[in-house]
Design a protein around this motif. Structure first.
Motif, PDB file in Angstrom:
ATOM      1  N   LEU A  84      47.796  23.987  38.709  1.00  0.00           N
ATOM      2  CA  LEU A  84      46.540  24.620  39.261  1.00  0.00           C
ATOM      3  C   LEU A  84      45.946  25.650  38.281  1.00  0.00           C
ATOM      4  N   ALA A  85      46.931  26.602  37.947  1.00  0.00           N
ATOM      5  CA  ALA A  85      46.216  27.635  36.867  1.00  0.00           C
ATOM      6  C   ALA A  85      45.500  26.930  35.808  1.00  0.00           C
ATOM      7  N   GLY A  86      45.370  25.877  35.461  1.00  0.00           N
ATOM      8  CA  GLY A  86      44.594  25.480  34.467  1.00  0.00           C
ATOM      9  C   GLY A  86      43.352  25.415  34.779  1.00  0.00           C
ATOM     10  N   THR A  87      43.013  25.531  36.187  1.00  0.00           N
ATOM     11  CA  THR A  87      41.446  25.325  36.719  1.00  0.00           C
ATOM     12  C   THR A  87      40.996  27.257  36.755  1.00  0.00           C
ATOM     13  N   LEU A  88      41.964  28.027  36.539  1.00  0.00           N
ATOM     14  CA  LEU A  88      41.628  29.328  36.816  1.00  0.00           C
ATOM     15  C   LEU A  88      41.230  30.218  35.592  1.00  0.00           C
ATOM     16  N   SER A  89      40.369  31.047  35.740  1.00  0.00           N
ATOM     17  CA  SER A  89      39.886  31.898  34.707  1.00  0.00           C
ATOM     18  C   SER A  89      40.939  32.976  34.569  1.00  0.00           C
ATOM     19  N   ALA A  90      40.977  33.868  33.310  1.00  0.00           N
ATOM     20  CA  ALA A  90      41.748  35.121  33.440  1.00  0.00           C
ATOM     21  C   ALA A  90      41.601  35.959  34.348  1.00  0.00           C
ATOM     22  N   ASP A  91      40.355  36.147  34.804  1.00  0.00           N
ATOM     23  CA  ASP A  91      40.154  37.187  36.004  1.00  0.00           C
ATOM     24  C   ASP A  91      40.765  36.856  37.100  1.00  0.00           C
ATOM     25  N   GLU A  92      40.539  35.356  37.549  1.00  0.00           N
ATOM     26  CA  GLU A  92      41.006  34.911  38.718  1.00  0.00           C
ATOM     27  C   GLU A  92      42.605  34.875  38.730  1.00  0.00           C
ATOM     28  N   LYS A  93      43.197  34.706  37.652  1.00  0.00           N
ATOM     29  CA  LYS A  93      44.716  34.897  37.576  1.00  0.00           C
ATOM     30  C   LYS A  93      45.058  36.427  38.047  1.00  0.00           C
ATOM     31  N   GLU A  94      44.385  37.316  37.698  1.00  0.00           N
ATOM     32  CA  GLU A  94      44.584  38.379  37.817  1.00  0.00           C
ATOM     33  C   GLU A  94      44.485  38.830  39.268  1.00  0.00           C
ATOM     34  N   MET A  95      43.247  38.169  39.613  1.00  0.00           N
ATOM     35  CA  MET A  95      43.198  38.444  41.399  1.00  0.00           C
ATOM     36  C   MET A  95      44.371  37.696  42.143  1.00  0.00           C
ATOM     37  N   VAL A  96      44.745  36.550  41.644  1.00  0.00           N
ATOM     38  CA  VAL A  96      45.950  35.996  42.490  1.00  0.00           C
ATOM     39  C   VAL A  96      47.197  36.402  42.293  1.00  0.00           C
ATOM     40  N   HIS A  97      47.440  37.507  41.238  1.00  0.00           N
ATOM     41  CA  HIS A  97      48.303  38.118  41.209  1.00  0.00           C
ATOM     42  C   HIS A  97      48.413  39.227  42.435  1.00  0.00           C
ATOM     43  N   PHE A  98      47.260  39.821  42.919  1.00  0.00           N
ATOM     44  CA  PHE A  98      47.478  40.777  43.959  1.00  0.00           C
ATOM     45  C   PHE A  98      47.263  40.026  45.231  1.00  0.00           C
ATOM     46  N   LEU A  99      46.548  39.062  45.229  1.00  0.00           N
ATOM     47  CA  LEU A  99      46.527  38.257  46.754  1.00  0.00           C
ATOM     48  C   LEU A  99      46.646  36.675  46.341  1.00  0.00           C
ATOM     49  N   PRO A 100      47.985  36.305  46.558  1.00  0.00           N
ATOM     50  CA  PRO A 100      48.188  34.918  46.087  1.00  0.00           C
ATOM     51  C   PRO A 100      47.307  34.046  46.886  1.00  0.00           C
TER      52      PRO A 100
END
Ligand code: ZN
Length: 134
Positions: A84-100
């Motif tokens: 799934l991470a392949g569809t995320l931008s760097a910003d989105e990955k950072e957000m997911v870190h705080f709010l999975p």
């Protein structure tokens, strides 16, 4: 810092278990969910720092990575975080870190392109085992 309060919480939980059972902690095992994207080396370091000078100092600590698995509520397909991470931008990955939970709204199912996911595993950090010498 996010990691510091997390590790403090782990240490408190482990110590509480020991207090309840009136034993001394000789070791404990924690699983770090892949989705939380916590750095295991950093967690180990913080654990060593926080437990220094406490009854938990010297306890054998095992830190394992728990793989993330999500299920698409559209087609029932199961995916790993990597898929799934392949569809995320760097910003989105950072957000997911705080709010999975955001992985649900940020990423799309590789199979049916829907954005409804249920996180089945790998969301958080948990203590899975505490060994006491009671
Ligand atoms: Zn799907």
């Amino acid at each position: 810092m996010h990691e510091l309060s997390l590790v403090q919480g782990i240490v408190d939980a482990v110590q509480e278990t020991a207090n309840e059972k009136k034993g001394r902690v000789t070791g404990f095992k924690i699983e770090v969910g892949e989705l939380s994207q916590f750095d295991i080396r950093l967690i180990r370091q913080l654990l060593a720092d926080i437990t220094r000078g406490t009854p938990l100092e010297g306890a054998k600590v095992v830190v394992r990575r728990e793989k993330c698995r999500v299920r698409c509520l559209g087609c029932g397909g199961r995916w790993t975080f990597k898929e799934l991470a392949g569809t995320l931008s760097a910003d989105e990955k950072e957000m997911v870190h705080f709010l999975p939970e955001l992985i649900s709204s940020c990423s799309k199912c590789p199979s049916c392109s829907k954005s409804y996911f249920e996180i089945e595993a790998g969301r958080s950090v948990r203590v899975v085992e505490v060994t006491l010498d009671a």
